[in-house]
Design an enzyme around this catalytic site. Structure first.
Site, PDB file in Angstrom:
ATOM      1  N   CYS A 166       0.880  -1.180   0.090  1.00 16.33           N
ATOM      2  CA  CYS A 166      -0.009  -0.009   0.020  1.00 16.33           C
ATOM      3  C   CYS A 166       0.817   1.179  -0.072  1.00 16.33           C
ATOM      4  O   CYS A 166       0.268   2.409  -0.201  1.00 16.33           O
ATOM      5  CB  CYS A 166      -0.943  -0.001   1.222  1.00 16.33           C
ATOM      6  SG  CYS A 166      -0.042  -0.108   2.731  1.00 16.33           S
ATOM      7  N   CYS A 216      -1.347  -4.696   7.807  1.00 15.22           N
ATOM      8  CA  CYS A 216      -1.193  -3.362   8.566  1.00 15.22           C
ATOM      9  C   CYS A 216      -0.751  -3.601   9.902  1.00 15.22           C
ATOM     10  O   CYS A 216       0.204  -2.969  10.521  1.00 15.22           O
ATOM     11  CB  CYS A 216      -2.445  -2.559   8.735  1.00 15.22           C
ATOM     12  SG  CYS A 216      -3.411  -2.257   7.493  1.00 15.22           S
TER      13      CYS A 216
HETATM   14  S1  FES Z   1      -3.342  -0.292   4.281  1.00 13.97           S
HETATM   15 FE1  FES Z   1      -1.247   0.251   4.203  1.00 13.97          FE
HETATM   16  S2  FES Z   1      -0.648  -0.387   6.375  1.00 13.97           S
HETATM   17 FE2  FES Z   1      -2.692  -0.451   6.108  1.00 13.97          FE
END
Ligand code: FES
Length: 127
Positions: free
Chosen positions: A33, A102
């Site tokens: 992400c 995460c």
């Molecule tokens: S979406 Fe990137 S750490 Fe949660």
């Protein structure tokens, strides 16, 4: 979708900030992400006396960062090393499956900060 605990830590994260004279710093980025986390530790007599974080990431990343600082503070280095991604998620009463990565970020940042601390210790011992 998020537990009350996740929401509480997201809305009011604990131990946010930076430790300028940190004994160890961990920085991890999440390739999935693009989020980034810095984690700073202070160590005295093998105990994590202070720990702070800065996270540029999603709400779950902020909540897991906050939770890992709570879990690690006051622990010995050995105990802190054992805090797993699952421990972080469990302490938050779970994370949605798509958000488990995460919690990896938080656990990895702690491990990196400890590694940095140990490397600095070894360096000092050699000097
Ligand atoms: S979406 Fe990137 S750490 Fe949660």
């Amino acid at each position: 979708m998020y537990s009350d605990k996740v929401m509480a830590h997201f809305a009011n994260p604990h131990n946010v900030g930076e430790i300028p004279d940190a004994d160890g710093i961990g920085k991890v980025g999440n390739p999935q992400c693009g989020d980034v986390m810095w984690l700073y530790i202070k160590v005295k007599n093998n105990i994590l006396t202070d720990i702070k974080f800065k996270t540029f990431g999603c709400g779950a990343a902020i909540a897991t960062s906050s939770m890992i600082t709570d879990l690690a503070k006051g622990k010995t280095i050995e105990e802190a090393k054992k805090i797993s991604r699952q421990d972080v998620a469990d302490s938050l009463d779970g994370l949605p499956p798509t958000k488990m990565h995460c919690s990896n970020l938080a656990a990895d940042a702690l491990r990196e900060a400890i590694k940095d601390y140990e490397a600095k210790l070894a360096e000092k011992a050699r000097a």
